[in-house]
Design a protein around this motif. Structure first.
Motif, PDB file in Angstrom:
ATOM      1  N   ILE A  32     106.610 -26.067  49.315  1.00  0.00           N
ATOM      2  CA  ILE A  32     106.115 -25.694  50.645  1.00  0.00           C
ATOM      3  C   ILE A  32     105.461 -24.318  50.601  1.00  0.00           C
ATOM      4  CG2 ILE A  32     106.831 -25.057  52.987  1.00  0.00           C
ATOM      5  CD1 ILE A  32     108.973 -27.292  52.707  1.00  0.00           C
ATOM      6  N   ILE A  33     106.100 -23.376  49.937  1.00  0.00           N
ATOM      7  CA  ILE A  33     105.539 -22.026  49.839  1.00  0.00           C
ATOM      8  C   ILE A  33     104.183 -22.067  49.148  1.00  0.00           C
ATOM      9  CG2 ILE A  33     105.829 -19.773  48.725  1.00  0.00           C
ATOM     10  CD1 ILE A  33     108.875 -20.128  49.243  1.00  0.00           C
ATOM     11  N   LYS A  34     104.094 -22.798  48.049  1.00  0.00           N
ATOM     12  CA  LYS A  34     102.837 -22.854  47.301  1.00  0.00           C
ATOM     13  C   LYS A  34     101.731 -23.546  48.082  1.00  0.00           C
ATOM     14  CE  LYS A  34     104.828 -24.418  43.481  1.00  0.00           C
ATOM     15  NZ  LYS A  34     104.964 -24.958  42.124  1.00  0.00           N
ATOM     16  N   THR A  35     102.040 -24.656  48.738  1.00  0.00           N
ATOM     17  CA  THR A  35     100.986 -25.403  49.414  1.00  0.00           C
ATOM     18  C   THR A  35     100.602 -24.814  50.769  1.00  0.00           C
ATOM     19  OG1 THR A  35     102.593 -26.948  50.340  1.00  0.00           O
ATOM     20  CG2 THR A  35     101.540 -27.575  48.284  1.00  0.00           C
ATOM     21  N   GLU A  36     101.539 -24.248  51.487  1.00  0.00           N
ATOM     22  CA  GLU A  36     101.249 -23.732  52.829  1.00  0.00           C
ATOM     23  C   GLU A  36     100.828 -22.264  52.842  1.00  0.00           C
ATOM     24  OE1 GLU A  36     101.197 -25.612  55.580  1.00  0.00           O
ATOM     25  OE2 GLU A  36     101.730 -27.357  54.374  1.00  0.00           O
ATOM     26  N   PHE A  37     101.281 -21.484  51.875  1.00  0.00           N
ATOM     27  CA  PHE A  37     101.055 -20.043  51.934  1.00  0.00           C
ATOM     28  C   PHE A  37     100.117 -19.545  50.844  1.00  0.00           C
ATOM     29  CE2 PHE A  37     102.438 -15.740  50.598  1.00  0.00           C
ATOM     30  CZ  PHE A  37     102.033 -15.054  51.726  1.00  0.00           C
ATOM     31  N   VAL A  38     100.221 -20.067  49.645  1.00  0.00           N
ATOM     32  CA  VAL A  38      99.531 -19.483  48.505  1.00  0.00           C
ATOM     33  C   VAL A  38      98.263 -20.231  48.101  1.00  0.00           C
ATOM     34  CG1 VAL A  38      99.802 -18.822  46.084  1.00  0.00           C
ATOM     35  CG2 VAL A  38     101.716 -18.566  47.645  1.00  0.00           C
ATOM     36  N   LYS A  39      98.260 -21.540  48.229  1.00  0.00           N
ATOM     37  CA  LYS A  39      97.144 -22.351  47.733  1.00  0.00           C
ATOM     38  C   LYS A  39      95.812 -21.929  48.343  1.00  0.00           C
ATOM     39  CE  LYS A  39      95.712 -27.098  47.023  1.00  0.00           C
ATOM     40  NZ  LYS A  39      96.054 -28.491  47.253  1.00  0.00           N
ATOM     41  N   GLY A  40      94.841 -21.658  47.484  1.00  0.00           N
ATOM     42  CA  GLY A  40      93.502 -21.308  47.930  1.00  0.00           C
ATOM     43  C   GLY A  40      93.311 -19.855  48.309  1.00  0.00           C
ATOM     44  N   LYS A  41      94.333 -19.041  48.182  1.00  0.00           N
ATOM     45  CA  LYS A  41      94.223 -17.629  48.528  1.00  0.00           C
ATOM     46  C   LYS A  41      94.247 -16.778  47.267  1.00  0.00           C
ATOM     47  CE  LYS A  41      96.163 -18.165  53.056  1.00  0.00           C
ATOM     48  NZ  LYS A  41      97.353 -18.269  53.807  1.00  0.00           N
ATOM     49  N   ASN A  42      93.567 -15.670  47.316  1.00  0.00           N
ATOM     50  CA  ASN A  42      93.555 -14.734  46.198  1.00  0.00           C
ATOM     51  C   ASN A  42      94.199 -13.421  46.624  1.00  0.00           C
ATOM     52  OD1 ASN A  42      92.054 -16.406  44.379  1.00  0.00           O
ATOM     53  ND2 ASN A  42      90.258 -15.985  45.614  1.00  0.00           N
ATOM     54  N   PHE A  43      95.102 -12.922  45.817  1.00  0.00           N
ATOM     55  CA  PHE A  43      95.790 -11.675  46.112  1.00  0.00           C
ATOM     56  C   PHE A  43      95.442 -10.658  45.027  1.00  0.00           C
ATOM     57  CE2 PHE A  43      98.429 -15.147  47.729  1.00  0.00           C
ATOM     58  CZ  PHE A  43      98.512 -14.785  49.068  1.00  0.00           C
ATOM     59  N   GLU A  44      95.113  -9.467  45.438  1.00  0.00           N
ATOM     60  CA  GLU A  44      94.783  -8.405  44.477  1.00  0.00           C
ATOM     61  C   GLU A  44      96.026  -7.894  43.753  1.00  0.00           C
ATOM     62  OE1 GLU A  44      91.740  -7.280  43.588  1.00  0.00           O
ATOM     63  OE2 GLU A  44      90.909  -8.855  44.846  1.00  0.00           O
ATOM     64  N   ASP A  45      97.150  -7.802  44.488  1.00  0.00           N
ATOM     65  CA  ASP A  45      98.395  -7.338  43.893  1.00  0.00           C
ATOM     66  C   ASP A  45      99.577  -7.838  44.722  1.00  0.00           C
ATOM     67  OD1 ASP A  45      98.649  -5.577  46.114  1.00  0.00           O
ATOM     68  OD2 ASP A  45      97.493  -4.063  45.067  1.00  0.00           O
ATOM     69  N   LEU A  46     100.779  -7.510  44.300  1.00  0.00           N
ATOM     70  CA  LEU A  46     101.976  -8.011  44.968  1.00  0.00           C
ATOM     71  C   LEU A  46     102.145  -7.461  46.382  1.00  0.00           C
ATOM     72  CD1 LEU A  46     104.586  -8.063  42.072  1.00  0.00           C
ATOM     73  CD2 LEU A  46     103.473  -9.999  43.171  1.00  0.00           C
ATOM     74  N   THR A  47     101.581  -6.300  46.668  1.00  0.00           N
ATOM     75  CA  THR A  47     101.734  -5.754  48.016  1.00  0.00           C
ATOM     76  C   THR A  47     101.002  -6.635  49.048  1.00  0.00           C
ATOM     77  OG1 THR A  47      99.826  -4.278  47.710  1.00  0.00           O
ATOM     78  CG2 THR A  47     102.016  -3.377  47.234  1.00  0.00           C
ATOM     79  N   GLU A  48      99.916  -7.275  48.657  1.00  0.00           N
ATOM     80  CA  GLU A  48      99.208  -8.182  49.559  1.00  0.00           C
ATOM     81  C   GLU A  48     100.017  -9.446  49.836  1.00  0.00           C
ATOM     82  OE1 GLU A  48      95.222  -9.179  48.596  1.00  0.00           O
ATOM     83  OE2 GLU A  48      94.620  -7.103  48.286  1.00  0.00           O
ATOM     84  N   VAL A  49     100.774  -9.879  48.878  1.00  0.00           N
ATOM     85  CA  VAL A  49     101.590 -11.085  49.042  1.00  0.00           C
ATOM     86  C   VAL A  49     102.654 -10.850  50.103  1.00  0.00           C
ATOM     87  CG1 VAL A  49     103.178 -12.678  47.909  1.00  0.00           C
ATOM     88  CG2 VAL A  49     101.167 -11.853  46.690  1.00  0.00           C
ATOM     89  N   GLY A  50     103.239  -9.681  50.131  1.00  0.00           N
ATOM     90  CA  GLY A  50     104.309  -9.363  51.051  1.00  0.00           C
ATOM     91  C   GLY A  50     103.874  -9.069  52.456  1.00  0.00           C
ATOM     92  N   GLN A  51     102.581  -8.981  52.718  1.00  0.00           N
ATOM     93  CA  GLN A  51     102.108  -8.619  54.060  1.00  0.00           C
ATOM     94  C   GLN A  51     101.962  -9.810  54.949  1.00  0.00           C
ATOM     95  OE1 GLN A  51      98.537  -6.351  53.495  1.00  0.00           O
ATOM     96  NE2 GLN A  51      99.628  -4.647  52.633  1.00  0.00           N
TER      97      GLN A  51
END
Length: 51
Positions: A32-51
């Motif tokens: 669920i996390i991968k398909t709903e939140f992460v798939k198709g998005k690009n993050f520059e670093d871990l701080t962007e993931v947490g926002q």
């Protein structure tokens, strides 16, 4: 690996051999996390993931 577990006093969690359901909840959660939140998005670093 065993040395790191001993250092941090972590006990292994082992399930029955060949049990396909032992990790189903964790796998479903990560799917669920991968398909709903992460798939198709690009993050520059871990701080962007947490926002």
């Amino acid at each position: 690996m065993d040395e790191a577990l001993k250092t941090f006093d972590i006990k292994r969690s082992l399930s029955m051999k060949s049990c396909p359901y032992d990790n189903a909840v964790a796998e479903a959660t990560f799917k669920i996390i991968k398909t709903e939140f992460v798939k198709g998005k690009n993050f520059e670093d871990l701080t962007e993931v947490g926002q």
